[in-house]
Each structure stands twice: as C-alpha cells, then as structure tokens.
Design an enzyme around this catalytic site. Sequence first.
Site, PDB file in Angstrom:
ATOM      1  N   ASP A  27       0.911  -1.332  -0.048  1.00 33.91           N
ATOM      2  CA  ASP A  27       0.052  -0.037   0.019  1.00 33.91           C
ATOM      3  C   ASP A  27       0.930   1.185   0.037  1.00 33.91           C
ATOM      4  O   ASP A  27       2.150   1.296   0.417  1.00 33.91           O
ATOM      5  CB  ASP A  27      -0.980   0.099   1.145  1.00 33.91           C
ATOM      6  CG  ASP A  27      -1.498   1.079   1.391  1.00 33.91           C
ATOM      7  OD1 ASP A  27      -2.462   1.560   0.800  1.00 33.91           O
ATOM      8  OD2 ASP A  27      -1.759   1.892   2.567  1.00 33.91           O
ATOM      9  N   ASP A  29      -0.264   5.190   0.796  1.00 36.72           N
ATOM     10  CA  ASP A  29      -0.643   6.127   1.925  1.00 36.72           C
ATOM     11  C   ASP A  29      -0.520   5.436   3.351  1.00 36.72           C
ATOM     12  O   ASP A  29      -1.428   4.616   3.384  1.00 36.72           O
ATOM     13  CB  ASP A  29      -1.910   6.812   1.534  1.00 36.72           C
ATOM     14  CG  ASP A  29      -1.956   7.661   0.360  1.00 36.72           C
ATOM     15  OD1 ASP A  29      -1.365   8.773   0.341  1.00 36.72           O
ATOM     16  OD2 ASP A  29      -2.478   7.271  -0.653  1.00 36.72           O
ATOM     17  N   ASP A 188      -2.074  -0.912   5.888  1.00 36.11           N
ATOM     18  CA  ASP A 188      -2.298  -0.213   7.134  1.00 36.11           C
ATOM     19  C   ASP A 188      -3.472  -0.262   7.939  1.00 36.11           C
ATOM     20  O   ASP A 188      -3.720   0.441   8.736  1.00 36.11           O
ATOM     21  CB  ASP A 188      -1.351   1.065   7.165  1.00 36.11           C
ATOM     22  CG  ASP A 188      -2.239   1.880   6.134  1.00 36.11           C
ATOM     23  OD1 ASP A 188      -2.851   1.544   5.215  1.00 36.11           O
ATOM     24  OD2 ASP A 188      -2.507   3.165   6.679  1.00 36.11           O
TER      25      ASP A 188
END
Length: 236
Positions: A27, A29, A188
């Site tokens: 991922d 961001d 996240d």
Amino acid sequence: MVNQESSAAREAQGFALPLAARVVLIDLDGTLVDTAPDLAAAANHVLRSLGREPAAMPTIRGFIGNGVRELMRRALAITAEPSEADLDAAMQGFSAYYGEHLLDHSQVYPGVRETLEALQAQGRELVCITNKAGAFTEPLLERLGLRRYFALVLSGDSLPRKKPDPLQLLHAAAHFHQAVADCLLVGDSCNDTQAARAAGMPVACVSYGYNGDEPVHCLRPDAVLDNMLELLNILA
C-alpha cells in the site's frame, strides 16, 4: 520487532510464517509514505475557500484510505453532507491544489527504501497497490525515487474496483502468474485486511499508518510490523 500477536488469524487463514511471497503488494498512503500532511493541506485549502473551518490533522488522517474523493466528501460532511455537484466542484479545487503540493511535507517512512532494495535483490516482484488516483500515484512515486522498485502499480482508478474489494489483489497475482496464497499484501488499514481476506492472500500491517484510532492488531493480520524492515523477517 515483528509482532506475532495475530497467530489466531494465521491459524484461521492457514498462513504460517515465514511466507514465500514471490510477489509483494504494498500500500502507498500510510505504509510507504506519510502523505497525510499534504492531503490535509489540500482538503483544508478547499474548506477555507468555502468559508469553512479547517479540519484537524487527526481527523483528516482518519479519512485517508478510500481515495481522495471520499476523503474530500468526509471533510465536507463535517459541516453538512455534500451533494454530488458540491463534491464535484470541491474536487476540482482539491485536485488542482494537491497536484501542485504533492511533496511539500510528505515523507518516505523509515526503513522503506532499504526494504524495497532488499526485496528487489531477492528477486521478488513488487507491486504498489493503492486507492489513490493514478494522476497522483505515479508522480508521487517518481519524485520520491520509489517508482523504479515496482514492476506494477495499481492505483484506485486502474481497475473497475478498489480495496476493500479483492480485484486489485487478484489482478496482481494473475499478472505475475502466481497463486494468490503465494503473494503478500502489506498495508495499514481495514481496507487492506478485508481485501486480503476476500482474496485469500496473507496480509501484514504496519503499526504506524492510517487506521483511525484503532490499533492494527485489532484487524488480526498475519503479522504486525513496527518498521518496514521487519517485513524481511517474515519472508522465506
């Protein structure tokens, strides 16, 4: 160190450490790059232009993960739920501002560059997988010097559906002719764990990213990483 509190999740999904993971999906961001400061600045630029109060950083951080349109919708909804026309107009301002200020304050997280170098040296295929629009993803990766590590970049508008839908994950596995279970997603947030579970793919979560106020341990990933370098410890 690598947190293995999520052993129940590994037992439930059948993923034991270490993982082979010939393909590693990561991922953007909150996982590779701390982009929250510049996303918040763009959202607050729009809010100020509309005569509204800017939103606090913790609030904006909680909006990240479903693409910038959803971020802007939620920022506007602090005052009142926007119409699609209002949101379209706000997105024009957001996109123009954010495109010019992608890297005013955004920074690559500690350990990321070293980890990408090591994974590439091991011969693993790397994929950047994000809900961020491609118009922002590609220049951000290029300007940070990260694009060269990724054999494939899947942005939020690359395919018809994005995380938490598993389509991006399944597409990446098929692209490299690998079984889904032989890949690994590193993210996240709940978008990442939900997509991985739906796809049948192992998932590791970083503890420092954007998952609102909820610790990522609560998402029961297969591993929790406090630093991206710890990823190397869970790979065979």
